[in-house]
Design a protein around this motif. Sequence first.
Motif, PDB file in Angstrom:
ATOM      1  N   PRO A  46       0.839  -1.204   0.000  1.00 11.71           N
ATOM      2  CA  PRO A  46       0.000   0.000   0.000  1.00 11.71           C
ATOM      3  C   PRO A  46       0.873   1.254   0.000  1.00 11.71           C
ATOM      4  O   PRO A  46       2.092   1.189   0.232  1.00 11.71           O
ATOM      5  N   ILE A  47       0.262   2.380  -0.235  1.00 12.52           N
ATOM      6  CA  ILE A  47       0.950   3.645   0.017  1.00 12.52           C
ATOM      7  C   ILE A  47       0.977   3.839   1.543  1.00 12.52           C
ATOM      8  O   ILE A  47       0.026   3.494   2.240  1.00 12.52           O
ATOM      9  N   ILE A  48       2.100   4.328   2.051  1.00 12.30           N
ATOM     10  CA  ILE A  48       2.270   4.466   3.501  1.00 12.30           C
ATOM     11  C   ILE A  48       2.557   5.920   3.841  1.00 12.30           C
ATOM     12  O   ILE A  48       3.513   6.504   3.332  1.00 12.30           O
ATOM     13  N   ASN A  49       1.725   6.478   4.701  1.00 12.96           N
ATOM     14  CA  ASN A  49       1.918   7.850   5.168  1.00 12.96           C
ATOM     15  C   ASN A  49       2.456   7.843   6.597  1.00 12.96           C
ATOM     16  O   ASN A  49       2.359   6.857   7.313  1.00 12.96           O
ATOM     17  N   TYR A  50       2.992   8.989   6.989  1.00  6.55           N
ATOM     18  CA  TYR A  50       3.469   9.149   8.361  1.00  6.55           C
ATOM     19  C   TYR A  50       2.287   9.132   9.327  1.00  6.55           C
ATOM     20  O   TYR A  50       1.256   9.763   9.069  1.00  6.55           O
ATOM     21  N   ILE A  85       3.508  11.471   2.584  1.00  2.00           N
ATOM     22  CA  ILE A  85       3.913  10.121   2.186  1.00  2.00           C
ATOM     23  C   ILE A  85       5.270   9.753   2.772  1.00  2.00           C
ATOM     24  O   ILE A  85       6.209  10.559   2.776  1.00  2.00           O
ATOM     25  N   TRP A  86       5.368   8.532   3.242  1.00  2.00           N
ATOM     26  CA  TRP A  86       6.660   7.930   3.616  1.00  2.00           C
ATOM     27  C   TRP A  86       7.120   6.935   2.550  1.00  2.00           C
ATOM     28  O   TRP A  86       8.300   6.846   2.257  1.00  2.00           O
ATOM     29  N   PHE A  87       6.155   6.214   1.951  1.00  2.00           N
ATOM     30  CA  PHE A  87       6.525   5.178   0.974  1.00  2.00           C
ATOM     31  C   PHE A  87       5.419   5.015  -0.059  1.00  2.00           C
ATOM     32  O   PHE A  87       4.261   4.808   0.293  1.00  2.00           O
ATOM     33  N   ALA A  88       5.787   5.102  -1.344  1.00  2.00           N
ATOM     34  CA  ALA A  88       4.841   4.852  -2.434  1.00  2.00           C
ATOM     35  C   ALA A  88       5.476   3.926  -3.463  1.00  2.00           C
ATOM     36  O   ALA A  88       5.284   4.051  -4.663  1.00  2.00           O
ATOM     37  N   GLY A  89       6.263   2.982  -2.956  1.00  2.00           N
ATOM     38  CA  GLY A  89       7.027   2.074  -3.804  1.00  2.00           C
ATOM     39  C   GLY A  89       8.505   2.320  -3.623  1.00  2.00           C
ATOM     40  O   GLY A  89       8.925   3.362  -3.109  1.00  2.00           O
ATOM     41  N   GLY A  90       9.326   1.339  -4.031  1.00  2.00           N
ATOM     42  CA  GLY A  90      10.771   1.470  -3.870  1.00  2.00           C
ATOM     43  C   GLY A  90      11.519   1.257  -5.174  1.00  2.00           C
ATOM     44  O   GLY A  90      11.122   0.436  -6.014  1.00  2.00           O
ATOM     45  N   LYS A  91      12.599   2.013  -5.363  1.00  2.00           N
ATOM     46  CA  LYS A  91      13.450   1.895  -6.550  1.00  2.00           C
ATOM     47  C   LYS A  91      14.891   1.589  -6.138  1.00  2.00           C
ATOM     48  O   LYS A  91      15.353   2.022  -5.080  1.00  2.00           O
ATOM     49  N   MET A  92      15.590   0.859  -6.994  1.00  2.00           N
ATOM     50  CA  MET A  92      16.990   0.521  -6.743  1.00  2.00           C
ATOM     51  C   MET A  92      17.915   1.424  -7.553  1.00  2.00           C
ATOM     52  O   MET A  92      17.643   1.730  -8.706  1.00  2.00           O
ATOM     53  N   LEU A 109      -1.722   2.312  -9.947  1.00  2.00           N
ATOM     54  CA  LEU A 109      -0.637   1.405  -9.581  1.00  2.00           C
ATOM     55  C   LEU A 109       0.715   2.033  -9.859  1.00  2.00           C
ATOM     56  O   LEU A 109       0.883   2.760 -10.836  1.00  2.00           O
ATOM     57  N   ASN A 110       1.663   1.727  -9.008  1.00  2.00           N
ATOM     58  CA  ASN A 110       3.036   2.166  -9.192  1.00  2.00           C
ATOM     59  C   ASN A 110       3.918   0.924  -9.233  1.00  2.00           C
ATOM     60  O   ASN A 110       4.214   0.327  -8.204  1.00  2.00           O
ATOM     61  N   TYR A 111       4.324   0.522 -10.450  1.00  2.00           N
ATOM     62  CA  TYR A 111       5.198  -0.639 -10.589  1.00  2.00           C
ATOM     63  C   TYR A 111       6.606  -0.240 -10.164  1.00  2.00           C
ATOM     64  O   TYR A 111       7.134   0.792 -10.591  1.00  2.00           O
ATOM     65  N   CYS A 112       7.218  -1.060  -9.326  1.00  2.00           N
ATOM     66  CA  CYS A 112       8.469  -0.639  -8.700  1.00  2.00           C
ATOM     67  C   CYS A 112       9.408  -1.836  -8.521  1.00  2.00           C
ATOM     68  O   CYS A 112       9.149  -2.932  -9.035  1.00  2.00           O
ATOM     69  N   ASP A 113      10.499  -1.621  -7.777  1.00  2.00           N
ATOM     70  CA  ASP A 113      11.508  -2.665  -7.578  1.00  2.00           C
ATOM     71  C   ASP A 113      11.338  -3.419  -6.266  1.00  2.00           C
ATOM     72  O   ASP A 113      11.698  -4.587  -6.166  1.00  2.00           O
ATOM     73  N   TRP A 114      10.811  -2.749  -5.254  1.00  2.00           N
ATOM     74  CA  TRP A 114      10.679  -3.419  -3.955  1.00  2.00           C
ATOM     75  C   TRP A 114       9.563  -2.777  -3.124  1.00  2.00           C
ATOM     76  O   TRP A 114       9.170  -1.642  -3.367  1.00  2.00           O
ATOM     77  N   ILE A 115       9.080  -3.550  -2.168  1.00  2.00           N
ATOM     78  CA  ILE A 115       8.043  -3.093  -1.238  1.00  2.00           C
ATOM     79  C   ILE A 115       8.584  -3.229   0.180  1.00  2.00           C
ATOM     80  O   ILE A 115       9.214  -4.230   0.525  1.00  2.00           O
ATOM     81  N   THR A 116       8.340  -2.225   0.988  1.00  2.00           N
ATOM     82  CA  THR A 116       8.831  -2.237   2.357  1.00  2.00           C
ATOM     83  C   THR A 116       8.148  -3.318   3.197  1.00  2.00           C
ATOM     84  O   THR A 116       6.958  -3.600   3.039  1.00  2.00           O
ATOM     85  N   GLY A 117       8.925  -3.889   4.128  1.00  2.00           N
ATOM     86  CA  GLY A 117       8.409  -4.901   5.029  1.00  2.00           C
ATOM     87  C   GLY A 117       7.428  -4.356   6.049  1.00  2.00           C
ATOM     88  O   GLY A 117       6.817  -5.123   6.798  1.00  2.00           O
ATOM     89  N   ALA A 118       7.253  -3.033   6.086  1.00  2.00           N
ATOM     90  CA  ALA A 118       6.240  -2.454   6.976  1.00  2.00           C
ATOM     91  C   ALA A 118       4.843  -2.935   6.601  1.00  2.00           C
ATOM     92  O   ALA A 118       3.966  -3.046   7.455  1.00  2.00           O
ATOM     93  N   ALA A 119       4.647  -3.230   5.311  1.00  2.00           N
ATOM     94  CA  ALA A 119       3.374  -3.782   4.822  1.00  2.00           C
ATOM     95  C   ALA A 119       3.630  -4.399   3.456  1.00  2.00           C
ATOM     96  O   ALA A 119       3.652  -3.695   2.445  1.00  2.00           O
ATOM     97  N   GLY A 163      10.640 -13.240 -12.375  1.00  2.00           N
ATOM     98  CA  GLY A 163       9.696 -12.877 -13.421  1.00  2.00           C
ATOM     99  C   GLY A 163       8.378 -12.291 -12.959  1.00  2.00           C
ATOM    100  O   GLY A 163       7.470 -12.087 -13.769  1.00  2.00           O
ATOM    101  N   TYR A 164       8.264 -11.995 -11.674  1.00  2.00           N
ATOM    102  CA  TYR A 164       7.022 -11.428 -11.158  1.00  2.00           C
ATOM    103  C   TYR A 164       7.102  -9.907 -11.051  1.00  2.00           C
ATOM    104  O   TYR A 164       8.195  -9.331 -10.958  1.00  2.00           O
ATOM    105  N   LYS A 165       5.934  -9.284 -11.051  1.00  2.00           N
ATOM    106  CA  LYS A 165       5.848  -7.830 -10.918  1.00  2.00           C
ATOM    107  C   LYS A 165       5.718  -7.442  -9.454  1.00  2.00           C
ATOM    108  O   LYS A 165       5.112  -8.154  -8.652  1.00  2.00           O
ATOM    109  N   ILE A 166       6.282  -6.280  -9.123  1.00  2.00           N
ATOM    110  CA  ILE A 166       6.168  -5.692  -7.794  1.00  2.00           C
ATOM    111  C   ILE A 166       5.377  -4.396  -7.950  1.00  2.00           C
ATOM    112  O   ILE A 166       5.708  -3.568  -8.795  1.00  2.00           O
ATOM    113  N   VAL A 167       4.336  -4.220  -7.143  1.00  2.00           N
ATOM    114  CA  VAL A 167       3.457  -3.066  -7.373  1.00  2.00           C
ATOM    115  C   VAL A 167       3.009  -2.447  -6.056  1.00  2.00           C
ATOM    116  O   VAL A 167       2.753  -3.143  -5.075  1.00  2.00           O
ATOM    117  N   CYS A 168       2.951  -1.127  -6.047  1.00  2.00           N
ATOM    118  CA  CYS A 168       2.371  -0.371  -4.942  1.00  2.00           C
ATOM    119  C   CYS A 168       0.993   0.118  -5.383  1.00  2.00           C
ATOM    120  O   CYS A 168       0.860   0.751  -6.439  1.00  2.00           O
TER     121      CYS A 168
END
Length: 329
Positions: free
Chosen positions: A164-168, A175-182, A206-216, A249-254
């Motif tokens: 999900p999108i994560i706010n403070y 916003i604190w997190f809306a997807g992660g990029k490497m 949707l925001n296709y990205c590289d990683w999702i935080t372990g917070a959610a 081969g899977y997609k990562i999405v926020c």
Amino acid sequence: MPKVSIIILNWNGWEDTIECLESLYQIDYPKFDVIVLDNASSDGSIGKIRKYCEGKLKVKSVFFKYCINNKPIKIFELTNKSLTNKIIPIELLDLPSNKKLILIRNDSNYGFAKGNNIGIQYALNCLKSDYILLLNNDTVVNKDFLNNMINVGEQDKKIGIIGPIINYYENKDIIWFAGGKMNWFKYPFYHHIGINDKEKNFYSGLNYCDWITGAAILIKTNIKDIKLNNRFFFGCEDVDLSLRVKNNGYKIVCVLDSKIWHKIGSSRKKSSNKKIVWIFRNLKTNLELMRIYKKVYLMLLPIYIFQILLKPLENFCINIFRILFRSSL
């Protein structure tokens, strides 16, 4: 309808945990199990969680109103040593999702990765879940957050991980997190999209990205090897899992229509009160991630050291600029 196991790791943080639980028990998704794993807390967390489930400990929050209607909550209590072939009793299976809790007491503080892996293994073996959601105990969720993520996951079989999108928590529209990029050339090479931006600047979708935080982080269980890497005690487990899944081969999405709020830094404050210790521990963890995915990491090490040393100077200059700007007003 897909079944979801929601795993929450608690370590000396019962106040955060019961606020998180209360928000979860008010969501609009009907088919989920909540698993709380306690990492050998010493603050009386187990007793407080039991008291909350009995309806004897009310939760105050600016995000929701406490609901007494689902209390008492039936607890199925286990230890990490007694999980083999343990399944939920039939009477617990028949209860609504918001009327039951699986509580697993770990005999030691196993950290984030190994602690969560105990819950993941139990969910896979005994609950036969379609999705597993790892959720930080210091979060509060919106009522439709899970429903919106599941809808996205069911529309595309190539989506493997969803967030999900994560706010403070303290500033709920930022916003604190809306997807992660490497970016392997910029330390610490995993970066948040949208951090400190206003939520209104991010559109739905949707925001296709590289990683999702372990917070959610919501994971499909039909993917092989979804456990966290036990090399990491606390930090980079989420990035490592996301990269493994994406490399397969899977997609990562926020999902920007799914929202939660996070008390940033609660776990880090508890794990170490010494900033210098935390910096070196974080450096070690980041370099371990780099070693796994980049064979030439030693060649890039001087660049990282330079960037780390430059950061305090950068912060100093920013603070001086702020002081001068304010004095000029």
